[in-house]
Design a protein around this motif. Structure first.
Motif, short mmCIF file in Angstrom:
data_model
loop_
_atom_site.label_atom_id
_atom_site.label_comp_id
_atom_site.label_asym_id
_atom_site.label_seq_id
_atom_site.Cartn_x
_atom_site.Cartn_y
_atom_site.Cartn_z
N ASP A 135 -7.65 1.40 -46.19
CA ASP A 135 -6.81 0.40 -47.26
C ASP A 135 -7.75 -1.26 -47.07
O ASP A 135 -7.85 -1.73 -48.20
N SER A 136 -8.01 -1.38 -46.02
CA SER A 136 -8.71 -2.70 -45.82
C SER A 136 -10.04 -2.73 -46.34
O SER A 136 -10.36 -3.66 -46.99
N LYS A 137 -10.64 -1.56 -46.22
CA LYS A 137 -12.24 -1.32 -46.81
C LYS A 137 -11.92 -1.70 -48.47
O LYS A 137 -12.90 -2.40 -49.25
N PHE A 138 -10.81 -0.89 -49.02
CA PHE A 138 -10.78 -1.00 -50.37
C PHE A 138 -10.39 -2.48 -50.88
O PHE A 138 -10.94 -2.95 -51.78
N ALA A 139 -9.53 -3.20 -49.99
CA ALA A 139 -9.12 -4.76 -50.15
C ALA A 139 -10.39 -5.59 -50.33
O ALA A 139 -10.67 -6.33 -51.07
N LEU A 140 -11.35 -5.16 -49.26
CA LEU A 140 -12.53 -6.07 -49.07
C LEU A 140 -13.39 -5.70 -50.38
O LEU A 140 -14.06 -6.87 -50.99
N MET B 123 -12.21 -14.02 -45.97
CA MET B 123 -12.77 -14.06 -44.68
C MET B 123 -11.39 -13.83 -43.57
O MET B 123 -11.87 -13.17 -42.75
N ALA B 124 -10.41 -14.02 -44.12
CA ALA B 124 -9.27 -13.56 -43.09
C ALA B 124 -9.10 -12.10 -43.22
O ALA B 124 -8.90 -11.52 -42.06
N SER B 125 -9.53 -11.52 -44.18
CA SER B 125 -9.41 -9.75 -44.31
C SER B 125 -10.45 -9.31 -43.52
O SER B 125 -10.16 -8.21 -42.82
N TYR C 200 -11.98 -6.30 -38.83
CA TYR C 200 -12.58 -6.20 -37.33
C TYR C 200 -11.74 -5.94 -36.22
O TYR C 200 -12.03 -4.98 -35.46
N ALA C 201 -10.42 -6.61 -36.20
CA ALA C 201 -9.37 -6.46 -35.06
C ALA C 201 -8.90 -4.79 -35.23
O ALA C 201 -8.87 -4.35 -34.24
N LEU C 202 -8.76 -4.32 -36.32
CA LEU C 202 -8.37 -2.93 -36.57
C LEU C 202 -9.47 -2.07 -36.04
O LEU C 202 -9.30 -1.15 -35.44
N SER C 203 -10.73 -2.64 -36.56
CA SER C 203 -11.58 -1.44 -36.10
C SER C 203 -11.63 -1.45 -34.76
O SER C 203 -12.14 -0.42 -33.95
N ASP C 204 -11.76 -2.72 -34.02
CA ASP C 204 -11.64 -2.96 -32.51
C ASP C 204 -10.65 -1.89 -31.79
O ASP C 204 -11.04 -1.25 -30.71
#
Length: 92
Positions: A21-26, A50-52, A57-61
């Protein structure tokens, strides 16, 4: 009483869905940035974008640290892992 609920979502499932979902939003925000002509709206979207990115990155980590997402595997290793996961899912 610790019972596993059939077909329940695991932490891994939730994080991987959030990454998707994050990728879609970005992607959507980047498209909006390219189409926006209003400078104030562009600034707002840029700040959110930028916040997204930081949240992604935090989710990926997290996913990488838990070994739910193997970002550094070769394509052959990624395919092998996906096939193993499919087989494990089918055997449940």
């Amino acid at each position: 009483m610790n019972q596993t609920i059939p077909n329940s979502l695991t932490d891994r499932d939730i994080v991987m869905n959030m990454l998707k979902d994050s990728k879609f939003a970005l992607n959507s925000m980047s498209m909006a940035l390219m189409e926006t002509t209003n400078s104030q709206l562009r600034d707002i979207i840029t700040n959110d974008f930028m916040a997204s990115i930081n949240e992604h990155y935090a989710l990926s980590d997290l996913a990488i640290s838990k070994q739910w997402y193997m970002a550094y595997l070769t394509p052959q290793e990624q395919l092998r892992n996906q096939l193993l996961l499919i087989n494990q899912t089918n055997n449940i």
